[in-house]
Motif scaffolding. Structure first.
Motif, short mmCIF file in Angstrom:
data_model
loop_
_atom_site.label_atom_id
_atom_site.label_comp_id
_atom_site.label_asym_id
_atom_site.label_seq_id
_atom_site.Cartn_x
_atom_site.Cartn_y
_atom_site.Cartn_z
N ASN A 1 0.86 -1.18 0.00
CA ASN A 1 0.00 0.00 0.00
C ASN A 1 0.89 1.23 0.00
O ASN A 1 2.08 1.16 0.34
N TYR A 2 0.30 2.37 -0.37
CA TYR A 2 1.13 3.58 -0.42
C TYR A 2 1.62 3.96 0.97
O TYR A 2 0.84 4.07 1.92
N THR A 3 2.91 4.14 1.09
CA THR A 3 3.53 4.63 2.31
C THR A 3 4.87 5.23 1.95
O THR A 3 5.34 5.09 0.81
N THR A 4 5.50 5.89 2.89
CA THR A 4 6.80 6.52 2.64
C THR A 4 7.62 6.46 3.90
O THR A 4 7.08 6.42 5.01
N THR A 5 8.93 6.41 3.75
CA THR A 5 9.79 6.49 4.93
C THR A 5 9.82 7.93 5.41
O THR A 5 9.48 8.86 4.67
N SER A 6 10.25 8.12 6.64
CA SER A 6 10.22 9.45 7.25
C SER A 6 11.12 10.42 6.49
O SER A 6 12.25 10.10 6.13
N SER A 7 10.61 11.61 6.27
CA SER A 7 11.38 12.65 5.57
C SER A 7 11.97 13.66 6.54
O SER A 7 12.46 14.71 6.13
N THR A 8 11.91 13.37 7.84
CA THR A 8 12.49 14.26 8.85
C THR A 8 13.53 13.49 9.67
O THR A 8 13.55 12.26 9.68
N ASN A 9 14.42 14.25 10.34
CA ASN A 9 15.41 13.63 11.19
C ASN A 9 14.74 12.77 12.25
O ASN A 9 13.66 13.11 12.73
N LYS A 10 15.39 11.68 12.62
CA LYS A 10 14.76 10.71 13.51
C LYS A 10 15.71 10.35 14.65
O LYS A 10 16.91 10.16 14.43
N SER A 11 15.18 10.25 15.86
CA SER A 11 15.99 9.90 17.02
C SER A 11 16.00 8.38 17.23
O SER A 11 14.97 7.73 17.12
N ILE A 12 17.18 7.85 17.49
CA ILE A 12 17.36 6.43 17.78
C ILE A 12 18.00 6.30 19.16
O ILE A 12 19.02 6.94 19.44
N THR A 13 17.41 5.49 20.01
CA THR A 13 17.95 5.24 21.35
C THR A 13 18.76 3.95 21.31
O THR A 13 18.26 2.91 20.86
N TRP A 14 19.99 4.02 21.78
CA TRP A 14 20.89 2.87 21.69
C TRP A 14 21.68 2.71 22.98
O TRP A 14 22.05 3.69 23.62
N ASP A 15 21.95 1.47 23.35
CA ASP A 15 22.71 1.16 24.54
C ASP A 15 24.14 0.79 24.14
O ASP A 15 24.40 -0.31 23.67
N PHE A 16 25.06 1.75 24.28
CA PHE A 16 26.46 1.55 23.90
C PHE A 16 27.22 0.93 25.08
O PHE A 16 27.33 1.55 26.14
N ARG A 17 27.78 -0.26 24.91
CA ARG A 17 28.52 -0.93 25.96
C ARG A 17 30.04 -0.87 25.75
O ARG A 17 30.79 -1.26 26.64
#
Length: 428
Positions: free
Chosen positions: A136-152
């Protein structure tokens, strides 16, 4: 520690993994594709999907089905950020990534996913590749996106969101008469003259990767690792914790924005062809386009904003139900022609302003060099006048929703499966 997840599942909590484990899980995902994940069964083509060379009936003259001609799968990064993690700055962090590329699901010249044919195209693609693609019609985000990550572990990371972009071309199977080796004729599914392209993508994936991680070639994670520009002074130099400058990533982003702007400009023009008035070379024969075995037939409108409707011929028809075939060509048994109306002097057309809509109505306009005014005509075996009509530009088949006086003739992307898209070209 790092974790891998599909976009949209953030509320389920963070899964702590080592960087190596995250790389391994991403590699498995890249190798098998989202279709193998729980809850994502492979899409299947319709049970009624015909094959070229199989028999069809006159009721199928007004229908079409897709045939996939080519496919290409390419890992694509939609969001990315280079990030330094130093000793003492490990742990969970939320990082804003930049847009690298925006993907949209499109099928055909119009791009819109309206009607059953585009969905059938994408479903057939997904089934043939064993991938769970968007249908179906959709699109990926066209704005900056926050990603939460656990850096060990400390290191130089690439934070990303990505997917597998699936592109290719398709044709259509149409019912048309075919001459047999013994000279007889039969109706068979054959590849029609219309073709188009499609774009879709698989489930979005978030992840983190370092230059020293070993990841599979041609995977989403490998694509992200390439954006780190490993071996460059930026990647190897000591750097305080935080964002890393990446000329390569910025250049890639700028290039994508330029390409997207150019595509948007092309789509904004709307009209696929010139409206220059053209001189027509019309055949002398005059026809009615009838509903087989019924008294109603195509009648052109008197009013500019009206459409072609089913009407019964009578003394007051004023030739609005009379049509000539003009600028006729034939290729592999399929006629291409403009339909000129004797009563109002216009040519049958789909209005450019609604050409991208399922069930857009057919009308007439001043004749011009315009693919919206060109139609493919599929014919029954000799001796029968039954035909199916397909608009050259939109690829849709002509039909009507119900048999009734005044009913509009409309376009249907897959045609009318109940046979109401098959007409008769009856000489007057």
């Amino acid at each position: 520690m790092s974790h891998l997840r599909s976009s949209g599942r953030w509320t389920r909590g963070l899964v702590a993994l080592t960087v190596t484990a995250a790389s391994t899980l991403a590699a498995i995902t890249a190798a098998t594709g989202p279709a193998t994940a729980a809850g994502h069964p492979k899409p299947a083509t319709a049970a009624s999907q015909p094959k070229a060379g199989e028999a069809c009936t006159s009721a199928d003259l007004g229908t079409r089905h897709p045939v996939i001609k080519s496919t290409e799968v390419s890992p694509t990064i939609t969001h990315f950020k280079g990030w330094y993690v130093t000793q003492g700055s490990t742990g969970t962090q939320t990082i804003s990534t930049n847009v690298q590329e925006t993907l949209s699901v499109t099928v055909g010249a119009n791009g819109n996913i309206q009607g059953s044919f585009p969905v059938e195209v994408l479903g057939t693609v997904g089934a043939s590749l064993g991938l769970n693609v968007q249908v179906n019609y959709t699109t990926t985000s066209s704005t900056n996106k926050s990603i939460t990550w656990d850096f060990r572990q400390p290191g130089y990371y690439g934070l990303y969101e990505g997917t597998k972009k699936v592109t290719g071309t398709y044709g259509s199977l149409n019912c048309n008469r075919t001459q047999q080796g013994d000279g007889s004729w039969a109706l068979k599914w054959t590849e029609g003259p219309d073709t188009g392209s499609y774009t879709t993508f698989t489930t979005l994936e978030e992840g983190a990767v370092r230059c020293e991680d070993t990841v599979p070639a041609n995977s989403i994670m490998r694509k992200a690792q390439g954006l780190l520009d490993c071996g460059s002074p930026v990647a190897t130099a000591k750097h305080p914790a935080g964002p890393a400058p990446s000329a390569k990533a910025e250049a890639a982003k700028a290039g994508q924005e330029t390409a997207a702007g150019a595509e948007k400009s092309v789509k904004a023009t709307g009209n696929p062809a010139s409206q220059t008035r053209a001189a027509l070379n019309c055949q002398s024969a005059v026809y009615r386009i009838d509903v087989p075995g019924k008294p109603l037939n195509w009648s052109a409108p008197l009013l500019t904003n009206d459409g072609i409707r089913l009407r019964e011929s009578n003394f007051f028809s004023a030739h609005l139900d009379n049509w000539r075939l003009c600028n006729v060509t034939e290729n592999n048994g399929v006629i291409e022609a403009s339909l000129w109306n004797w009563g109002n002097g216009g040519c049958a057309t789909i209005p450019a302003t609604i050409a991208n809509q399922e069930q857009a109505y057919l009308t007439t306009a001043a004749c011009g060099e315009d693919d919206l005014q060109r139609f493919y005509i599929y014919r029954d075996v000799p001796g029968s006048s039954k035909i199916g009509l397909q608009n050259k530009y939109t690829g849709s088949m002509m039909g009507h929703d119900r048999y009734a006086d005044g009913e509009l003739i409309r376009q249907y992307s897959s045609g009318r499966q109940d046979g109401t898209g098959s007409y008769a070209l009856t000489g007057v």
